[in-house]
Scaffold this motif. Structure first.
Motif, mmCIF file in Angstrom:
data_model
loop_
_atom_site.group_PDB
_atom_site.id
_atom_site.type_symbol
_atom_site.label_atom_id
_atom_site.label_comp_id
_atom_site.label_asym_id
_atom_site.label_seq_id
_atom_site.Cartn_x
_atom_site.Cartn_y
_atom_site.Cartn_z
ATOM 1 N N ASN A 68 2.415 1.714 -3.422
ATOM 2 C CA ASN A 68 1.439 2.168 -4.413
ATOM 3 C C ASN A 68 1.112 3.640 -4.235
ATOM 4 O O ASN A 68 0.914 4.363 -5.209
ATOM 5 C CB ASN A 68 0.170 1.322 -4.338
ATOM 6 C CG ASN A 68 0.420 -0.110 -4.769
ATOM 7 O OD1 ASN A 68 1.330 -0.364 -5.559
ATOM 8 N ND2 ASN A 68 -0.355 -1.038 -4.233
ATOM 9 N N THR A 126 0.841 -1.199 0.000
ATOM 10 C CA THR A 126 0.000 0.000 0.000
ATOM 11 C C THR A 126 0.875 1.248 0.000
ATOM 12 O O THR A 126 0.635 2.207 -0.740
ATOM 13 C CB THR A 126 -0.907 0.009 1.246
ATOM 14 O OG1 THR A 126 -1.606 -1.224 1.294
ATOM 15 C CG2 THR A 126 -1.875 1.166 1.204
ATOM 16 N N ASP A 143 -2.126 4.745 -6.187
ATOM 17 C CA ASP A 143 -3.224 4.703 -5.235
ATOM 18 C C ASP A 143 -3.216 6.054 -4.527
ATOM 19 O O ASP A 143 -2.208 6.763 -4.550
ATOM 20 C CB ASP A 143 -2.981 3.562 -4.236
ATOM 21 C CG ASP A 143 -4.292 3.051 -3.654
ATOM 22 O OD1 ASP A 143 -5.330 3.715 -3.864
ATOM 23 O OD2 ASP A 143 -4.262 1.998 -2.991
ATOM 24 N N ASN A 167 -8.440 3.519 -9.538
ATOM 25 C CA ASN A 167 -7.025 3.796 -9.392
ATOM 26 C C ASN A 167 -6.255 2.787 -10.232
ATOM 27 O O ASN A 167 -6.692 1.645 -10.374
ATOM 28 C CB ASN A 167 -6.594 3.663 -7.933
ATOM 29 C CG ASN A 167 -6.973 4.891 -7.126
ATOM 30 O OD1 ASN A 167 -6.945 6.002 -7.667
ATOM 31 N ND2 ASN A 167 -7.348 4.697 -5.878
ATOM 32 N N ASP A 200 -5.900 -0.651 -8.756
ATOM 33 C CA ASP A 200 -7.081 -1.518 -8.745
ATOM 34 C C ASP A 200 -7.256 -2.211 -10.083
ATOM 35 O O ASP A 200 -7.733 -3.344 -10.159
ATOM 36 C CB ASP A 200 -8.327 -0.703 -8.384
ATOM 37 C CG ASP A 200 -8.220 -0.126 -6.980
ATOM 38 O OD1 ASP A 200 -7.690 -0.843 -6.108
ATOM 39 O OD2 ASP A 200 -8.640 1.024 -6.772
#
Lengths: 232, 408
Positions: free
Chosen positions: A52, A49, A58, B400, B403
């Protein structure tokens, strides 16, 4: 002095089920130009995470993120696309090359979206990059005709196409055998020596050993931050 | 990134996925081709049916004199002697807004002779309006003219069957045949019509001016005619025309109110209604077949597009990760679908027209290709192709990049 990457109180919260999951919980971190950083941690620790979000793939739920002194959080999707195109390069675990497309066309792709070079310049630069990663004669091969290690080299050449200052790698050796892994890591080390900042996620210690700085993550926090000379 | 560059990327993507592109195109091609071919052949068959039946006559209304009874014996239709050629002239004169053409008809069964050959047939005494009413056209020579009609000239035109039996390979026009031992000059040969719906050979006929037939061949003291053929401008006026004609004839025949009509009218509405219902049925059938073809083609396109959604969404994720903006992604996918739909559409129209023409040529059917069917099927297939090509991209562009890359 200003850092290349600087995040403050960064959180990423997934509203999954009844309990919201805090994948990142108020993380602060700064990375300087030229550093080779390995982010480690168990799965679910938030390391991917983190990568990203740093890679603008993200978006964070809270906090600030300065990339090269520019605020990134809250930018539009189009602006983020420009940032990724101009400043960031990506290497993924599963390579993510366009199937049925020659290596050279895969490498050229980022410049198509940037539109910086002419067709001839673009082709020349792609060929140079392929030679650089050791695939000089394989420009016309499609991903299916290349081994995993070779595919990852194509992906690295592609990541370098637009001369980004930062390279992000998410488990770059996760799908490779030991020999290929070492080759890829040697390539990273060379790039790092040329001054490219590299941020890499891995869970293997011997891969992380190539990096100069190790971050250990657990439950959305950075629990250890070791800076040392690269092992090679 | 310029539009030209996005276009190039889209074209590259089409060629990269040859199988998918080909299958999508095939769905569009066969959907469109099936609709165009089926409708072209079907409409052609309908048109042929209508044409065959309307050969009988255009908006035809027939009036017969009342059947006469001699003692207990009924005479056949047209046996009465109350109707005259003047009645026909009066109808044409009094009802010009309804009646386009009108011709009396007097029939005679005659023996024909030419040199050593002979043939027995009916001679129809008619007026110059007759070919227009019954859709007769000339193969050779001409129909007799008004002057010949007025003068009761001994001229005639002959049907194909008569021509082949009396003249074989000789050119009949300008020759003289003997009808009931009187010399008639053949001025024309009629185009062949073949048998009518009841099996009568329509080409087994001779036509001469009604004046000539009634004076010379019937040798009748009366000016009565066997029937009148009336062609209306518009079949919608049929009821009004019947009433007006009836009123006019009653007046001319000086019938009192208590007397029955001394004539009968017949028209082709019943036949036309049958044609209408048959062609209506054909239209429904064809529409259903066409709709099914389109649906099948559409499902094919949809399947191909949906099967490749996962790969495409990952591709979108990758493209966004290396710097494609949502606008570029959407434009690329839109262009891709448009190119595929257009190429498939054009090939589909070409194939449909080709198949229709081929079947028409082999089966000797008329082919009616309607622009509307091409446009509609093209539009439908293009819409399906574009929707299912574009929709994943639209959805993915809202996500995004990460994803999309992780999409399963």
């Amino acid at each position: 002095m200003s850092h290349l990457i600087e995040i403050r109180d960064l959180s990423k919260i997934y509203a999954q089920g009844e309990e919201p999951v805090r994948a990142l919980d108020g993380v602060s971190l700064s990375i300087d130009e030229g550093e080779f950083v390995a982010i480690m941690g168990a799965s679910g620790s938030g390391k991917s995470t983190m990568l990203n979000i740093l890679g603008c793939l993200d978006t964070p739920t809270q906090g600030t993120y300065l990339l090269d002194g520019v605020e990134v959080a809250g930018r539009s999707r189009t602006e983020l696309a420009h940032i990724r195109n101009h400043k960031l390069g990506f290497v993924f675990q599963n390579f993510n090359l366009l199937p049925r497309t020659s290596a050279i066309e895969n490498v050229e792709l980022p410049d198509l979206y940037m539109g910086r070079l002419t067709r001839k310049q673009r082709r020349r630069r792609a060929l140079e990059l392929l030679k650089r990663v050791g695939l000089g004669g394989r420009g016309t091969h499609t991903p299916a005709q290349l081994s995993g290690g070779q595919q990852q080299r194509v992906a690295i050449a592609r990541a370098l196409m637009n001369e980004p200052p930062v390279l992000f790698a998410d488990e770059p050796t996760g799908n490779l055998d030991t020999k290929s892994s070492v080759e890829i890591m040697n390539l990273f080390t060379e790039l790092s020596k040329e001054g490219i900042t590299i941020v890499m996620v891995t869970h293997e210690d011997d891969i992380a050993a190539f990096a100069g700085r190790h971050l250990l993550m657990k439950d959305g926090h950075i629990v250890r931050d070791d800076k040392r000379e690269a092992a090679s | 990134m310029s539009l030209a560059m996005i276009f190039k990327v889209a074209v590259l993507a089409i060629f990269r996925n040859k199988t998918r592109s080909l299958l999508t195109c095939l769905g569009i091609i066969f959907g469109i081709a099936a609709v165009i071919a089926v409708l072209a052949i079907g409409k052609g068959a309908s048109a042929m049916m209508v044409a065959e039946i309307s050969q009988m006559g255009n908006n035809l209304l027939m009036v017969f004199p009342e059947r006469k009874q001699a003692g207990a014996v009924h005479q056949g239709l047209g046996g009465g002697q109350t109707m005259t050629a003047e009645d026909v002239v009066a109808i044409k004169r009094e009802l010009p807004h309804l009646v386009e053409f009108a011709s009396p008809q007097v029939n005679a069964a005659c023996q024909l002779m030419y040199q050593n050959k002979n043939w027995s047939t009916r001679v129809q005494g008619v007026s110059t309006d007759f070919p227009d009413i019954k859709n007769w056209t000339m193969k050779d020579g001409r129909f007799f003219n008004e002057q010949e009609e007025r003068r009761a000239s001994r001229v005639c035109v002959i049907g194909g069957t008569v021509a082949s039996n009396l003249f074989a390979d000789e050119d009949p026009v300008g020759q003289t045949i003997r009808v009931k031992n009187m010399a008639f000059k053949v001025v024309g040969v009629l185009d062949q019509k073949g048998a009518n719906n009841w099996g009568d050979d329509q080409d087994d006929t001779v036509m001469a001016p009604y004046t000539t037939v009634s004076r010379v061949l019937q040798g009748s003291a009366f000016k009565s005619i066997n029937m009148m053929n009336i062609s209306l401008y518009d079949m919608d006026d049929l009821d009004e025309a019947k009433e007006e004609i009836s009123a006019l004839l009653r007046q001319r025949h000086k019938l009192a109110d208590y007397q029955d009509d001394d004539f009968e009218t017949r028209d082709t509405t019943e036949i036309m209604n049958t044609i209408g219902s048959v062609t209506g049925l054909m239209t429904v059938l064809l529409t259903v077949v066409a709709a099914i073809s389109l649906l099948v083609g559409g499902i094919g396109i949809m399947n191909i597009m949906l099967v490749s959604v996962t790969e495409r969404i990952k591709e979108i994720g990758l493209r966004m990760a290396i710097g494609a903006t949502p606008f570029m992604i959407l434009t690329q996918f839109l262009l891709e679908s448009m190119v595929l739909s257009t190429v498939g559409g054009i090939l589909g129209v070409a194939l449909g027209v080709g198949v229709a023409e081929l079947i028409g040529a082999v089966k000797h059917w008329p082919i009616v290709i309607e622009a509307s069917s091409a446009v509609f099927s093209f539009g439908f297939s293009a819409f399906v192709g574009m929707f299912f090509g574009f929709y994943p991209a639209y959805r993915a562009s809202k996500l995004n990049p990460i994803d999309c890359l992780r999409y399963e």
